[in-house]
Design an enzyme around this catalytic site. Structure first.
Site, PDB file in Angstrom:
ATOM      1  N   ASP A 529     -22.494 -54.201 -41.136  1.00  0.00           N
ATOM      2  CA  ASP A 529     -21.944 -55.368 -41.823  1.00  0.00           C
ATOM      3  C   ASP A 529     -20.604 -55.780 -41.240  1.00  0.00           C
ATOM      4  O   ASP A 529     -19.798 -54.947 -40.824  1.00  0.00           O
ATOM      5  CB  ASP A 529     -21.778 -55.033 -43.309  1.00  0.00           C
ATOM      6  CG  ASP A 529     -21.224 -56.181 -44.115  1.00  0.00           C
ATOM      7  OD1 ASP A 529     -21.910 -57.207 -44.212  1.00  0.00           O
ATOM      8  OD2 ASP A 529     -20.106 -56.054 -44.639  1.00  0.00           O
ATOM      9  N   GLU A 582     -24.325 -57.581 -37.632  1.00  0.00           N
ATOM     10  CA  GLU A 582     -24.069 -58.870 -38.257  1.00  0.00           C
ATOM     11  C   GLU A 582     -22.779 -59.386 -37.633  1.00  0.00           C
ATOM     12  O   GLU A 582     -21.677 -59.089 -38.084  1.00  0.00           O
ATOM     13  CB  GLU A 582     -23.912 -58.738 -39.769  1.00  0.00           C
ATOM     14  CG  GLU A 582     -23.802 -60.097 -40.457  1.00  0.00           C
ATOM     15  CD  GLU A 582     -22.825 -60.124 -41.609  1.00  0.00           C
ATOM     16  OE1 GLU A 582     -22.813 -61.123 -42.342  1.00  0.00           O
ATOM     17  OE2 GLU A 582     -22.073 -59.146 -41.770  1.00  0.00           O
TER      18      GLU A 582
END
Length: 860
Positions: A529, A582
């Protein structure tokens, strides 16, 4: 980057054994074991009170009626402030593995309760002889031990040879007497005040011994923790010091084990700047006076072996900061935690027996970028609210297998204090959230998915951590896990702290954590993330709020190095696992190997895949326009092919796109209900045919119209027969299932995803028509023709050039099929290619294009 709520409510004090009115995480330094205390009561229950329940936790090594280890055999002993219960009140046990006893103390770590003999009844064993007087305890050692600031308690406590024999000294608050039991010897130690007892035994060497600790009303027989050698080896300490311990979870934290022939738990914690560290838990009334840990040299690691403390015991570390104040902290390496909002750590050992050997043996086969990969993204607590890991294992694998997805991706499962963060603000990096069960329960879920042929990817959050003062923030009183520079430590967007990637121990903590999830839980991938926030020093910062790197640039060189190390370690140790970034910028080489250097001079970051945020933004923007306006945005749909082979991409329609006012996928689309559903289906058909892997968030597979809520999850009622439009939603789900099953059996859609030879435009400029057509090729050159018509009109005889070596085609998927809720228009039967030149090819097909639909055609 992952969307988050703007703020996180503070943790309520006093919940789950948390600190009370003295302040979160703070421990008053005025407590002394010799403070006036209520008179201890008898070890048994009060007259007329029901007996306490039996603690049946595995490995606890206790029997009904046994009293607390290192505490008086009574629930009425004073309890230091800040432990979640008023001083002087009974403290019920909060055990993760068994019921709380009623009317009795927390079960202790194998302490043997020895009842006092009734008056007038002779003792069976001879009365203990008093030990010889011991040399006085130096006042400096006394004060440091009582203040929790001693770095080497084993040098003072325990048994040590002296010229006159063996000196034994123990620290037992509230005890009336302490007797050493060694074979036939029973010697009573002399009180030195404030809970200290000592004496010299007439022995030539240190024996194996136990302690009988007498309180008013009974005795406890226990092993002395201070007679044991360190339970952590020099090689572990060497690797920790180098920041290269790839199995850090085996060295730090709470580990049940047998040490020097005794069953117990080894507690270890990294706190290099602490003046002292003590273990506290339900096995000692959360009073750590008797259990100071020793510092293992320059490693910064503190260690203590507690005999017979077993699985299920609750614990924390009480840390004396450099300024002398104290703080109580959850274990950063805890492999199990209490269920939030409680936050104690739990001693854990796994007993799960894996049954996914076939899956694990096949996993290292074909690289993921040359394999089919379609991902169903799931928020486990809300997929079916109220289900545990094991209950999810009974439903989720069947549902995902029916839909045909190859993998699930779980939003973060690591422990987090606030459910509204969706798991993206982690406090327990090594513990699956206790909201849904135990770590073994989570393993059971992963195992069930593997046995169903479904891979498991988990979201991993090494970019930041919350500021809760019982967790990682200023862990030992200094900036330890976070950067020492406040400008580097504070994350500007989420009110959290950023890790110090330049510190070897912190990098080790995170790299080992990535390996831990792959090896201990058999997960098949890590989606990392907020990578962009890690890579740039000026991320969300204004000029003057950041300092350039050594080369004058904006790149965070420490974060780059950490990501390279993490990826290299995971791919080396865990063949077949994929890491996914990401990353929302144009960073060069996110999925390039770490040894390949790009134009910017950096080596690749080493990820296997990268989320294609550009494709997601452009394509959603295109379909959100009214069809009449789409011609002005036509090249937003084709632009992705300009950079499609710069990285290995995954196409995400994730949770980020269906929350915070962005609306669900079907609700983004214009037109009436029929047009929105049709566009939804056409878009999914286009997405599954486009180069790259696919990810779809739960609820979008059946065209849920409302934004996702973590409180109630997908709107399953839309599929219920009693709902008048249930057939419309089931039709979209039928399409998703067929897309996945056809995708998995069509190598041209995934075998050459990352090379230009796998793709060719047929029609990319038909802006006035809102039509896109392209070919996909497998490793042998076999094609698939994908055609999307994003106009709400039927197009008859629409001519498209096709490869001249293929004489006939057939329609294999049509999003306008009636079974999907469409109008049923299409091109049935065998379609012969005609020798009519089109789009630079000598042969072509004349097709009927349904409105707002995507067609797939293959050689007949």
């Amino acid at each position: 980057m992952t969307a988050r709520p703007p703020s996180i409510p503070p943790t309520p004090p006093g919940s789950g054994g948390r600190p009370g009115p003295t302040g979160a995480g703070e421990v008053p330094s005025t407590f002394r074991p010799d403070a006036p205390a209520p008179v201890p009561q008898a070890a048994g229950p009060a007259p007329g009170a029901p007996p306490g329940p039996v603690d049946r936790r595995p490995g606890a090594g206790r029997r009904p009626g046994h009293s607390s280890y290192g505490a008086p055999p009574t629930p009425r002993a004073p309890r230091p402030a800040g432990t979640g219960a008023p001083a002087g009140e009974p403290v019920p046990e909060r055990s993760a593995g068994g019921p709380a006893p009623v009317g009795g103390p927390p079960p202790g770590a194998g302490a043997v309760a020895v009842p006092a003999a009734p008056a007038g009844t002779p003792e069976e064993a001879p009365a203990p002889e008093p030990a010889r007087p011991a040399p006085p305890l130096p006042e400096a050692d006394r004060r440091r031990l009582l203040d929790g600031a001693h770095h080497d308690p084993h040098a003072v406590l325990g048994a040590h040879p002296v010229p006159e024999g063996v000196l034994v000294r123990v620290l037992r608050p509230f005890a009336l007497a302490v007797t050493v039991v060694a074979g036939g010897l029973r010697a009573r130690l002399r009180s030195e005040g404030e809970g200290f007892f000592a004496g010299v035994l007439p022995l030539p060497e240190v024996p194996a011994y136990r302690l009988r600790v007498a309180y008013d009303g009974g005795e406890l027989e226990v092993d002395d923790p201070y007679r044991f050698l360190p339970a952590l080896g020099d090689f572990d300490l060497h690797l920790i010091g180098e920041g290269r311990h790839e199995e850090l979870w085996r060295a730090l934290g709470a580990r049940p084990m047998t040490h020097q022939g005794v069953v117990g738990t080894r507690f270890t914690v990294w706190a290099p700047n602490a003046r002292g560290v003590r273990v506290i838990g339900d096995f000692c009334y959360w009073d750590g006076t008797a259990f100071p840990m020793r510092s293992l040299g320059r490693s910064g690691v503190w260690e203590l072996f507690l005999p017979e403390v077993g699985e299920g015991a609750l614990y924390r570390f009480e840390i004396t900061r450099p300024d002398g104040s104290r703080t109580r902290r959850a274990d950063p390496m805890a492999r199990r935690t209490e269920c939030p909002p409680a936050n104690a750590s739990v001693v854990h050992a796994s007993h799960h027996r894996w049954r996914d050997q076939e899956w694990m043996a096949a996993r290292p086969g074909v690289p993921v970028h040359e394999s089919p990969l379609s991902v169903y993204e799931v928020h486990l607590p809300s997929w079916r609210p109220g289900l545990s890991y094991r209950q999810l294992a009974e439903q989720l694998p069947d549902y995902v297998r029916e839909l045909g997805f190859t993998h699930v991706e779980f939003m973060p499962v690591a422990e987090h204090p606030f459910g509204g963060s969706w798991g993206y603000q982690v406090t327990g990096f090594y513990a699956p959230t206790a909201r849904l069960g135990t770590p073994d329960d989570f393993k059971y879920l992963v195992d069930a998915l593997h046995q169903a042929g479904i891979g498991v990817i988990v979201d991993w959050v090494p970019a930041h951590f919350p500021r809760d003062d019982w967790a990682l923030a200023r862990f030992d009183g200094t900036a330890l896990y976070e950067h020492a520079d406040p400008r580097r430590a504070a994350h500007p967007d989420w009110g959290t702290l950023e890790f110090d990637y330049g510190r070897t121990e912190v990098r080790n903590f995170l790299v080992a954590n990535a390996v831990y999830w792959c090896e201990e839980f058999h997960v098949d991938g890590l989606r990392v993330d907020a990578v962009a926030s890690m890579l740039y020093l000026d991320y969300s910062r204004e000029p003057g709020q950041w300092t350039p790197n050594a080369h004058g640039g904006r790149e965070d060189l420490d974060a780059v190095s950490f990501l390279q190390e993490m990826n290299a370690t995971v791919y080396r140790r865990c063949p077949g696992v994929v890491t996914i970034a990401e990353e929302s910028t144009a960073w060069d080489g996110v999925t390039r190997p770490t040894h390949h250097r790009g134009e910017g001079g950096f080596g690749g970051l080493g990820f296997g895949l990268k989320w294609n945020m550009g494709w997601m933004h452009d394509s959603l923007g295109y379909v959100a326009h009214e069809p009449v306006h789409r011609k002005y945005h036509h090249h937003e749909m084709t632009f992705s092919m300009v950079y499609a082979y710069s990285e290995n991409y995954l196409l995400p329609i994730s949770h980020d796109e269906v929350v915070h006012g962005k609306r669900a996928l079907v609700s983004k689309l214009p037109g009436d209900w029929w047009q929105r559903r049709a566009t939804h289906r056409a878009y999914l058909g286009f997405m599954w045919a486009h180069p790259g892997k696919q990810l779809l968030f739960m609820g979008q597979e059946f065209a849920q119209g409302a934004e996702w809520s973590h409180e109630h999850g997908p709107e399953w009622w839309l599929l219920d027969d009693s709902y008048h439009s249930a057939g419309d939603h089931r039709g979209v789900r039928n399409l998703v299932s067929d897309l996945n099953h056809r995708y998995r059996t069509t190598p041209s859609l995934w075998q050459r995803d990352t090379v230009p030879e796998g793709f060719a435009w047929v029609e990319g400029d038909a802006a006035e028509d809102n039509v896109f057509a392209f070919l996909r090729f497998d490793a042998h050159g076999s094609p698939l023709l994908a055609v999307s018509n994003f106009a709400p009109v039927v197009r008859h005889g629409y001519r498209l050039g096709v490869p001249d070596r293929i004489g006939a085609w057939r329609e294999v998927l049509n999003t306008d099929d009636r079974s999907y809720g469409g109008g049923g228009l299409g091109n049935p039967g065998r379609l012969a290619a005609e020798p009519v030149p089109a789009h630079g090819r000598p042969n072509s097909l004349a097709l009927l294009l349904p409105p707002l639909a995507t067609l797939w055609l293959r050689p007949a």
